[in-house]
Enzyme design. Sequence first.
Site, PDB file in Angstrom:
ATOM      1  N   LYS A  60       0.852  -0.985   0.379  1.00  0.00           N
ATOM      2  CA  LYS A  60       0.205  -0.031   0.562  1.00  0.00           C
ATOM      3  C   LYS A  60       0.836   1.358  -0.012  1.00  0.00           C
ATOM      4  O   LYS A  60       0.635   2.202  -0.757  1.00  0.00           O
ATOM      5  CB  LYS A  60      -0.825  -0.030   1.317  1.00  0.00           C
ATOM      6  CG  LYS A  60      -1.525  -0.812   1.154  1.00  0.00           C
ATOM      7  CD  LYS A  60      -2.954  -1.472   2.740  1.00  0.00           C
ATOM      8  CE  LYS A  60      -1.879  -1.250   3.590  1.00  0.00           C
ATOM      9  NZ  LYS A  60      -1.157  -2.108   4.236  1.00  0.00           N
TER      10      LYS A  60
ATOM     11  N   ARG B  30      -9.577   0.910   9.497  1.00  0.00           N
ATOM     12  CA  ARG B  30      -8.777  -0.250   9.847  1.00  0.00           C
ATOM     13  C   ARG B  30     -10.219  -1.200  10.779  1.00  0.00           C
ATOM     14  O   ARG B  30     -10.527  -2.434  10.941  1.00  0.00           O
ATOM     15  CB  ARG B  30      -7.670  -0.018  10.790  1.00  0.00           C
ATOM     16  CG  ARG B  30      -6.556  -0.318   9.724  1.00  0.00           C
ATOM     17  CD  ARG B  30      -5.309  -0.457  10.838  1.00  0.00           C
ATOM     18  NE  ARG B  30      -3.837  -1.400  10.358  1.00  0.00           N
ATOM     19  CZ  ARG B  30      -2.879  -0.599   9.579  1.00  0.00           C
ATOM     20  NH1 ARG B  30      -3.260   0.607   9.674  1.00  0.00           N
ATOM     21  NH2 ARG B  30      -2.355  -1.097   9.771  1.00  0.00           N
TER      22      ARG B  30
ATOM     23  N   ARG C  31      12.412  -5.126   4.490  1.00  0.00           N
ATOM     24  CA  ARG C  31      11.535  -3.798   4.157  1.00  0.00           C
ATOM     25  C   ARG C  31      12.417  -2.505   5.270  1.00  0.00           C
ATOM     26  O   ARG C  31      13.188  -3.053   6.477  1.00  0.00           O
ATOM     27  CB  ARG C  31      10.063  -3.645   4.612  1.00  0.00           C
ATOM     28  CG  ARG C  31       9.202  -1.958   4.581  1.00  0.00           C
ATOM     29  CD  ARG C  31       8.186  -1.929   4.487  1.00  0.00           C
ATOM     30  NE  ARG C  31       7.685  -1.980   6.241  1.00  0.00           N
ATOM     31  CZ  ARG C  31       6.213  -2.576   5.968  1.00  0.00           C
ATOM     32  NH1 ARG C  31       5.544  -1.665   5.429  1.00  0.00           N
ATOM     33  NH2 ARG C  31       5.679  -2.271   6.911  1.00  0.00           N
TER      34      ARG C  31
ATOM     35  N   ARG D  14      11.192  -0.915  10.919  1.00  0.00           N
ATOM     36  CA  ARG D  14      10.881  -1.440  11.422  1.00  0.00           C
ATOM     37  C   ARG D  14      10.568  -2.432  12.885  1.00  0.00           C
ATOM     38  O   ARG D  14      10.875  -3.838  12.244  1.00  0.00           O
ATOM     39  CB  ARG D  14       9.079  -1.363  10.913  1.00  0.00           C
ATOM     40  CG  ARG D  14       9.442   0.813  10.296  1.00  0.00           C
ATOM     41  CD  ARG D  14       7.606   0.337   9.098  1.00  0.00           C
ATOM     42  NE  ARG D  14       7.003  -0.432  10.348  1.00  0.00           N
ATOM     43  CZ  ARG D  14       5.604  -0.104   9.540  1.00  0.00           C
ATOM     44  NH1 ARG D  14       4.693   0.375   8.577  1.00  0.00           N
ATOM     45  NH2 ARG D  14       4.068  -0.410  10.261  1.00  0.00           N
TER      46      ARG D  14
ATOM     47  N   ARG E  56      -0.103  -8.594  13.565  1.00  0.00           N
ATOM     48  CA  ARG E  56      -0.441  -7.471  12.954  1.00  0.00           C
ATOM     49  C   ARG E  56      -1.562  -8.651  11.554  1.00  0.00           C
ATOM     50  O   ARG E  56      -2.379  -7.468  10.941  1.00  0.00           O
ATOM     51  CB  ARG E  56       0.838  -7.255  12.009  1.00  0.00           C
ATOM     52  CG  ARG E  56       1.332  -6.094  13.166  1.00  0.00           C
ATOM     53  CD  ARG E  56       2.749  -5.094  12.761  1.00  0.00           C
ATOM     54  NE  ARG E  56       2.256  -4.515  11.517  1.00  0.00           N
ATOM     55  CZ  ARG E  56       3.363  -4.436  10.782  1.00  0.00           C
ATOM     56  NH1 ARG E  56       4.652  -5.198  11.005  1.00  0.00           N
ATOM     57  NH2 ARG E  56       2.807  -3.609   9.644  1.00  0.00           N
TER      58      ARG E  56
HETATM   59  P1  ADP Z   1       1.563  -1.674   2.965  1.00  0.00           P
HETATM   60  O1  ADP Z   1       2.092  -0.486   3.416  1.00  0.00           O
HETATM   61  O2  ADP Z   1       0.973  -2.444   2.483  1.00  0.00           O
HETATM   62  O3  ADP Z   1       2.528  -2.377   4.539  1.00  0.00           O
HETATM   63  P2  ADP Z   1       4.707  -1.518   1.662  1.00  0.00           P
HETATM   64  O4  ADP Z   1       4.613  -1.095   0.494  1.00  0.00           O
HETATM   65  O5  ADP Z   1       5.608  -0.993   2.844  1.00  0.00           O
HETATM   66  O6  ADP Z   1       3.495  -2.236   2.359  1.00  0.00           O
HETATM   67  O7  ADP Z   1       5.517  -2.912   1.475  1.00  0.00           O
HETATM   68  C1  ADP Z   1       6.608  -4.096   2.147  1.00  0.00           C
HETATM   69  C2  ADP Z   1       7.850  -4.356   1.723  1.00  0.00           C
HETATM   70  O8  ADP Z   1       7.428  -5.229   0.002  1.00  0.00           O
HETATM   71  C3  ADP Z   1       8.686  -2.996   1.472  1.00  0.00           C
HETATM   72  O9  ADP Z   1       9.932  -3.629   1.535  1.00  0.00           O
HETATM   73  C4  ADP Z   1       8.588  -3.347  -0.180  1.00  0.00           C
HETATM   74  O10 ADP Z   1       9.647  -2.551  -0.632  1.00  0.00           O
HETATM   75  C5  ADP Z   1       7.722  -4.287  -0.819  1.00  0.00           C
HETATM   76  N1  ADP Z   1       6.851  -4.281  -2.042  1.00  0.00           N
HETATM   77  C6  ADP Z   1       6.037  -3.560  -1.927  1.00  0.00           C
HETATM   78  N2  ADP Z   1       5.097  -4.160  -3.157  1.00  0.00           N
HETATM   79  C7  ADP Z   1       5.966  -5.238  -3.444  1.00  0.00           C
HETATM   80  C8  ADP Z   1       6.147  -5.287  -5.010  1.00  0.00           C
HETATM   81  N3  ADP Z   1       4.763  -5.546  -6.031  1.00  0.00           N
HETATM   82  N4  ADP Z   1       6.650  -6.547  -4.953  1.00  0.00           N
HETATM   83  C9  ADP Z   1       7.546  -6.985  -4.295  1.00  0.00           C
HETATM   84  N5  ADP Z   1       7.392  -6.016  -3.170  1.00  0.00           N
HETATM   85  C10 ADP Z   1       7.177  -5.115  -2.735  1.00  0.00           C
HETATM   86  P1  AMP Z   2       1.105   0.866   9.461  1.00  0.00           P
HETATM   87  O1  AMP Z   2       2.256   1.266   9.275  1.00  0.00           O
HETATM   88  O2  AMP Z   2      -0.007   0.775   8.807  1.00  0.00           O
HETATM   89  O3  AMP Z   2       1.637  -0.977   9.392  1.00  0.00           O
HETATM   90  O4  AMP Z   2       1.029   1.037  10.672  1.00  0.00           O
HETATM   91  C1  AMP Z   2       1.450   0.688  11.341  1.00  0.00           C
HETATM   92  C2  AMP Z   2       1.061   0.473  13.723  1.00  0.00           C
HETATM   93  O5  AMP Z   2      -0.032   1.696  13.237  1.00  0.00           O
HETATM   94  C3  AMP Z   2      -0.691  -0.725  13.321  1.00  0.00           C
HETATM   95  O6  AMP Z   2      -0.327  -1.478  13.943  1.00  0.00           O
HETATM   96  C4  AMP Z   2      -1.187  -0.219  14.433  1.00  0.00           C
HETATM   97  O7  AMP Z   2      -0.570  -0.505  15.936  1.00  0.00           O
HETATM   98  C5  AMP Z   2      -1.336   1.825  14.526  1.00  0.00           C
HETATM   99  N1  AMP Z   2      -2.222   1.746  13.247  1.00  0.00           N
HETATM  100  C6  AMP Z   2      -1.720   2.380  11.851  1.00  0.00           C
HETATM  101  N2  AMP Z   2      -3.300   3.061  11.837  1.00  0.00           N
HETATM  102  C7  AMP Z   2      -3.846   2.318  12.078  1.00  0.00           C
HETATM  103  C8  AMP Z   2      -5.437   2.582  12.662  1.00  0.00           C
HETATM  104  N3  AMP Z   2      -6.368   3.286  11.288  1.00  0.00           N
HETATM  105  N4  AMP Z   2      -6.225   2.030  13.468  1.00  0.00           N
HETATM  106  C9  AMP Z   2      -5.415   1.685  14.273  1.00  0.00           C
HETATM  107  N5  AMP Z   2      -3.710   1.406  14.278  1.00  0.00           N
HETATM  108  C10 AMP Z   2      -3.470   2.354  13.404  1.00  0.00           C
END
Ligand code: ADP
Ligand code: AMP
Length: 214
Positions: free
Chosen positions: A13, A86, A125, A159, A170
Amino acid sequence: MNIIFLGPPGAGKGTQAQRLERDHGWVQLSTGDMLRAASAAGTELGRKARSIMDTGELVPDEVMAGIISERLDDVRDGFVLDGFPRTLAQAEFLDGALADRNMSIDAVIEFTFEEEALVRRLSGRFACANCGAVYHDAFKPPQNAGECDHCRGCEFERRTDDEPDAVRNRLEVYRRQTEPLLPYYRDKGMLKSVDGMAAVDAVTQQIEAIVGPG
Ligand code: ADP
Ligand code: AMP
């Protein structure tokens, strides 16, 4: 356009939201980034949020409602919600907050996924400590090793909630609390889906096909 991205952690995302912001100017609203910024700033909200985030549970709905409300007034030229809503309570809150501002959502995009791939993605990541651009050790390394493609920063961070144990929780939280949003938006005729497990460029193409030239 105003878009919601729905998908578990690691679905891609943030990566795709950053591309839409770059290519269309639609502002990425990542509630996770907002909470991490509050935590880094050492505010009381940040300290409380951090202890919840480290476990993988969700920050309370009323806290999130306050955080997102503050941002909606600044994004009248389009936004991508990444990580919000969420829970059903957050989705209902969002409906009201948008209606109050004469705004609406144009599309809700679901990222389909396979659980095993998510763990691989999250364990590799990292992000630029300066501009937040997201990378992956194997799937998306910076073009020049050690240097951010976007701002040329040389510092990166990982992270703590991307450790495998936190990731498993998660994912459970996603299934229990966030997946019910899929039928909520499907019933409203708003839900589209993309293959979140495809390569980054292929996912972008699928999203562009949904949002049009916008
Ligand atoms: P989210 O925001 O849904 O948690 P991220 O965009 O941070 O996910 O992506 C998670 C990890 O996967 C990052 O390290 C990113 O570089 C990698 N990634 C994102 N999209 C893809 C894809 N289509 N194929 C392979 N790796 C990806
Ligand atoms: P994310 O960066 O989206 O993976 O979010 C990291 C963490 O932030 C999550 O595991 C939750 O603990 C908190 N968080 C982010 N967005 C929300 C939301 N909309 N509602 C509740 N907790 C959130």
